[in-house]
Write a protein that holds these residues in place. Structure first.
Motif, short mmCIF file in Angstrom:
data_model
loop_
_atom_site.label_atom_id
_atom_site.label_comp_id
_atom_site.label_asym_id
_atom_site.label_seq_id
_atom_site.Cartn_x
_atom_site.Cartn_y
_atom_site.Cartn_z
N ILE A 12 -2.40 -10.77 -2.60
CA ILE A 12 -3.04 -9.69 -3.36
C ILE A 12 -2.21 -9.36 -4.60
CG2 ILE A 12 -3.61 -7.22 -3.29
CD1 ILE A 12 -4.46 -7.65 -0.37
N LEU A 58 -6.65 -2.61 -2.29
CA LEU A 58 -6.15 -3.48 -1.22
C LEU A 58 -4.62 -3.50 -1.19
CD1 LEU A 58 -8.63 -6.48 -1.49
CD2 LEU A 58 -8.47 -4.79 0.36
N THR A 62 -2.53 -2.49 2.12
CA THR A 62 -1.56 -3.38 2.77
C THR A 62 -0.15 -2.79 2.73
OG1 THR A 62 -1.34 -4.66 0.73
CG2 THR A 62 -2.88 -5.50 2.39
#
Length: 137
Positions: A12, A58, A62
Motif C-alpha cells: 500500500i 487503507l 493497516t
C-alpha cells in the motif's frame, strides 16, 4: 498474521507513493509539472485523487491494525514492577531535604546551599612554579 499485514502495508505504501507522484503538479514548484504528461485529463485526475484517498485510508487501517497486533500478548506492565536492568542502576543519594512545612521551596533550597557551603572543601593542587615551557613557532 503480522507478517502478512506488514507485506500488505508495504504494498500500500509503494502504491500510495506511486499514485502521488503520478498526479499533476498544480504549482509547478520545481518546473516539471506542466505541459503534456502521462495522465493529464480531468477524468484521470479524479481517478488519481480518488485512488490517493482510498490508499491513504487503507494505510491508516493497516497502521492501526499493526499497532493493535503489536500490543497483543503483552500484558499490562509497569516500569515500577519490572526487574532492574543489569549494571549499576542505583541512584545517587539525594541531598537531605528539610521536613515539609518548614518554609517554601526556596527557603529549603537556601538551607541546603548553606549546608553545602559550611562543609570543608579540599584545597586545589598548586600549579608548578618552574619556568613556562617555550611555545611552538
Amino acid at each position: 498474521m503480522q507478517t502478512v499485514l506488514i507485506v500488505v502495508h508495504l504494498m500500500i505504501v509503494i502504491a500510495l507513493v506511486a499514485v502521488v507522484l503520478l498526479q499533476r503538479s498544480e504549482g509547478g514548484a520545481l518546473g516539471v509539472g506542466g505541459g503534456s504528461g502521462f495522465m493529464t485529463g480531468r477524468g484521470q485526475a479524479n481517478v488519481l485523487t480518488r485512488a490517493t484517498g482510498i490508499l491513504a485510508a487503507l494505510f491508516f487501517v493497516t497502521s492501526l491494525s499493526l499497532t493493535v497486533l503489536a500490543g497483543f500478548g503483552h500484558g499490562q506492565r509497569s516500569i515500577l514492577d519490572g526487574n532492574a536492568p543489569a549494571g549499576d542502576s542505583t541512584p545517587a543519594a539525594p541531598a537531605a531535604l528539610p521536613p515539609k512545612g518548614e518554609g517554601s521551596v526556596l527557603d529549603q533550597l537556601r538551607k541546603i546551599e548553606e549546608q553545602k557551603a559550611s562543609q570543608p572543601v579540599a584545597p586545589a593542587p598548586e600549579a608548578p612554579t618552574g619556568p613556562a615551557p617555550p611555545r611552538g613557532q
